[in-house]
Design a protein around this motif. Structure first.
Motif, mmCIF file in Angstrom:
data_model
loop_
_atom_site.group_PDB
_atom_site.id
_atom_site.type_symbol
_atom_site.label_atom_id
_atom_site.label_comp_id
_atom_site.label_asym_id
_atom_site.label_seq_id
_atom_site.Cartn_x
_atom_site.Cartn_y
_atom_site.Cartn_z
ATOM 1 N N VAL A 145 0.894 -1.076 0.030
ATOM 2 C CA VAL A 145 -0.116 0.204 0.015
ATOM 3 C C VAL A 145 1.009 1.220 -0.085
ATOM 4 N N LYS A 146 1.896 1.174 0.809
ATOM 5 C CA LYS A 146 2.972 2.532 1.018
ATOM 6 C C LYS A 146 3.501 2.550 -0.303
ATOM 7 N N HIS A 147 3.708 1.552 -0.981
ATOM 8 C CA HIS A 147 4.548 1.683 -2.251
ATOM 9 C C HIS A 147 3.666 2.372 -3.406
ATOM 10 N N LEU A 148 2.376 1.988 -3.455
ATOM 11 C CA LEU A 148 1.499 2.480 -4.532
ATOM 12 C C LEU A 148 1.205 3.783 -4.051
ATOM 13 N N ILE A 149 0.905 4.382 -2.826
ATOM 14 C CA ILE A 149 0.812 5.426 -2.642
ATOM 15 C C ILE A 149 1.755 6.374 -3.139
ATOM 16 N N LEU A 150 3.190 6.243 -3.085
ATOM 17 C CA LEU A 150 4.145 7.028 -3.487
ATOM 18 C C LEU A 150 4.266 6.913 -4.934
ATOM 19 N N ARG A 151 3.808 5.601 -5.705
ATOM 20 C CA ARG A 151 3.758 5.610 -7.102
ATOM 21 C C ARG A 151 2.697 6.626 -7.734
ATOM 22 N N TYR A 152 1.485 6.434 -7.078
ATOM 23 C CA TYR A 152 0.512 7.080 -7.527
ATOM 24 C C TYR A 152 0.349 8.561 -7.403
ATOM 25 N N ALA A 153 0.999 8.906 -6.074
ATOM 26 C CA ALA A 153 0.738 10.276 -5.795
ATOM 27 C C ALA A 153 1.117 11.526 -6.811
ATOM 28 N N PRO A 154 2.442 11.338 -7.897
ATOM 29 C CA PRO A 154 2.652 12.551 -8.402
ATOM 30 C C PRO A 154 1.795 12.494 -9.501
ATOM 31 N N SER A 155 0.771 11.525 -9.937
ATOM 32 C CA SER A 155 -0.009 11.650 -11.076
ATOM 33 C C SER A 155 -1.366 12.389 -10.538
ATOM 34 N N ASP A 156 -2.130 12.846 -11.683
ATOM 35 C CA ASP A 156 -3.326 13.482 -11.428
ATOM 36 C C ASP A 156 -4.636 12.400 -11.602
ATOM 37 N N SER A 157 -4.314 11.326 -12.193
ATOM 38 C CA SER A 157 -5.378 10.380 -12.385
ATOM 39 C C SER A 157 -6.117 9.977 -11.121
ATOM 40 N N PRO A 158 -7.198 9.635 -11.309
ATOM 41 C CA PRO A 158 -8.173 8.972 -10.498
ATOM 42 C C PRO A 158 -7.628 7.842 -9.605
ATOM 43 N N VAL A 159 -7.782 7.766 -8.297
ATOM 44 C CA VAL A 159 -7.493 6.652 -7.394
ATOM 45 C C VAL A 159 -8.487 6.110 -6.931
ATOM 46 N N LEU A 160 -8.601 4.646 -6.857
ATOM 47 C CA LEU A 160 -10.064 4.155 -6.250
ATOM 48 C C LEU A 160 -9.459 3.188 -5.168
ATOM 49 N N VAL A 161 -9.663 3.503 -3.656
ATOM 50 C CA VAL A 161 -9.057 2.858 -2.509
ATOM 51 C C VAL A 161 -10.281 1.889 -2.164
ATOM 52 N N LEU A 162 -9.796 0.651 -2.311
ATOM 53 C CA LEU A 162 -10.528 -0.524 -1.870
ATOM 54 C C LEU A 162 -10.458 -1.072 -0.240
ATOM 55 N N GLY A 163 -11.250 -1.571 0.192
ATOM 56 C CA GLY A 163 -10.966 -2.151 1.787
ATOM 57 C C GLY A 163 -12.466 -2.321 2.480
ATOM 58 N N GLU A 164 -12.564 -3.177 3.471
ATOM 59 C CA GLU A 164 -13.384 -3.268 4.412
ATOM 60 C C GLU A 164 -13.512 -1.922 5.170
ATOM 61 N N SER A 165 -14.586 -1.797 5.822
ATOM 62 C CA SER A 165 -14.984 -0.637 6.507
ATOM 63 C C SER A 165 -13.834 -0.508 7.710
ATOM 64 N N GLY A 166 -13.388 0.507 8.037
ATOM 65 C CA GLY A 166 -12.346 0.409 9.424
ATOM 66 C C GLY A 166 -11.218 0.338 8.969
ATOM 67 N N THR A 167 -10.618 -0.163 7.623
ATOM 68 C CA THR A 167 -8.979 -0.392 7.390
ATOM 69 C C THR A 167 -8.232 0.598 7.292
ATOM 70 N N GLY A 168 -8.780 2.032 7.114
ATOM 71 C CA GLY A 168 -8.034 3.159 6.928
ATOM 72 C C GLY A 168 -7.845 3.637 5.651
ATOM 73 N N LYS A 169 -8.996 3.596 4.849
ATOM 74 C CA LYS A 169 -9.076 3.875 3.465
ATOM 75 C C LYS A 169 -8.744 5.458 3.289
ATOM 76 N N GLU A 170 -9.501 6.290 4.553
ATOM 77 C CA GLU A 170 -9.220 7.826 4.293
ATOM 78 C C GLU A 170 -7.780 8.039 4.472
ATOM 79 N N ARG A 171 -7.262 7.342 5.535
ATOM 80 C CA ARG A 171 -5.541 7.715 5.782
ATOM 81 C C ARG A 171 -4.966 7.598 4.593
ATOM 82 N N ALA A 172 -5.236 6.542 3.756
ATOM 83 C CA ALA A 172 -4.391 6.346 2.577
ATOM 84 C C ALA A 172 -4.641 7.427 1.558
#
Length: 376
Positions: free
Chosen positions: A147-174
């Motif tokens: 997850v950390k690797h993808l965050i740093l890879r995706y951050a410089p782009s302006d493309s939409p990101v979809l964060v998937l996961g169960e409730s309470g996993t920390g999707k908003e933190r990501a």
């Protein structure tokens, strides 16, 4: 003067690019992938515009070679296809953005300017600032490292990101970390919970309204306008009504919105990050979610694993929450770690935080024992 290295085997495309770009840009041409890699190394361009179809090698291989240079310039991919798999592969390979041919001049210019503006932020992250930033996501298990690797890879782009996961996993933190690692970190981060608003209010919350648009309506900006220059986080996107989905798709594709009851289009510079616990692909197949919106939102997906899949992180997270809650001197007594590891955590990280807060209050000044761990 901004120097663009344009790698494309079509001479006419080079002439067209030189005609459409403003005088502040100068174009350096390369007609093969090999030439592109050599000129990227020798001439240190400010940005590379790279076609994906080249005569001597695949554009993604050229991308990888450019990104391995000691000082790698930002790369914008030029492609005739916008398939999510291709876009994801390009972003993971190091591209900061992509433009689909035939391109609109404004879209291409915006992507190039964004790439140049974001280059300093990306170099800062690569230079070590990312370590401190990623402290905001506690854990060292393989799943959370991905997850950390993808965050740093995706951050410089302006493309939409979809964060998937169960409730309470920390999707908003990501989502917040994506924002903080991007060039947009100085701009607003606006969060909207699509499940918390009734259908009658959701569209006005997102797109704003003009006076008289509906009963008691006053002129006000919506979340898109408030997020201009930053990131709009759409939580629980799977709960959005179909009518609002249609307007959202148009806003993302046109990069502009029209307020409810208004007639003037408002141009926007907003990156959309959304999150859901639902299987949106299945929802699209069942006609409860628009397939075209799903593919537009899921260009760059991230799956945040549930706590039961990252048990190596449970003790780290427990101690982190104790410090965060002001119980830094508290300790896990005999048997407590085993009790934490043996529980299923249906509420994930959110539940763990609540359990540790109750345990610290119950234990008082003593060690936290299994009897203090009151699971839901």
């Amino acid at each position: 003067m901004v120097t663009i290295l344009f790698v494309d085997d079509d001479p006419a495309a080079h002439q067209t690019l030189k005609l459409v770009l403003p005088d502040a840009f100068t174009v350096v041409s390369a007609y093969t992938g090999g030439q592109g890699v050599t000129r990227a190394a020798d001439e240190s361009p400010d940005v590379v515009l790279l076609d994906i179809n080249l005569p001597d090698m695949d554009g993604l291989e050229v991308l990888r070679r450019i990104c391995r240079l000691p000082v790698a310039p930002p790369v914008v991919m030029l492609t005739g296809l916008s398939h999510p798999r291709l876009v994801k592969e390009a972003i993971l390979g190091g591209a900061c953005d992509y433009v689909v041919k035939p391109y609109a001049e404004a879209e291409l210019l915006g992507a190039l300017r964004t790439a140049v503006a974001g280059a300093d932020a990306r170099r800062a992250l690569d230079g070590g600032a990312a370590d401190g930033l990623m402290d905001g996501m506690v854990g060292e298990s393989p799943g959370i490292r991905d997850v950390k690797h993808l965050i740093l890879r995706y951050a410089p782009s302006d493309s939409p990101v979809l964060v998937l996961g169960e409730s309470g996993t920390g999707k908003e933190r990501a989502a917040r970390l994506i924002h903080e690692a991007s060039r947009r970190r100085g701009g607003p981060f606006v969060a909207v919970n699509c499940a918390a608003l009734p259908e009658s209010l959701l569209e006005s919350e997102l797109f704003g309204a003009e006076k008289g648009a509906f009963t008691d309506a006053v002129s006000r900006p919506g979340s898109f306008e408030r997020a201009d220059g930053g990131t709009l986080f759409l939580d629980e996107i799977g709960e959005m009504p179909l009518a609002a989905q249609a307007r959202l798709l148009r806003a993302i594709e046109s990069r502009e919105i029209t307020r409810l009851g208004g007639t003037r289009a408002v141009p926007l510079d907003v990156r959309v990050v959304s999150a859901t616990h639902r299987d949106l692909k299945a929802a699209a197949a069942a006609d409860s979610f628009r397939p075209d919106l799903f593919y537009r939102l899921s260009v760059l997906p991230i799956r945040v694993p549930p706590l039961r899949e990252r048990r190596d992180d449970i003790a780290l997270l427990a101690m982190h929450f104790l410090r965060e809650l002001g119980y830094g001197n508290a300790r896990l007594g005999q048997g407590s770690r085993e009790a934490l590891l043996g529980y299923g955590w249906p509420g994930n990280i959110r539940e763990l935080r609540s359990v540790m807060e109750r345990a610290a209050l119950t234990a008082g000044d003593g060690d936290i024992l299994p009897c203090h761990l009151l699971f839901d």
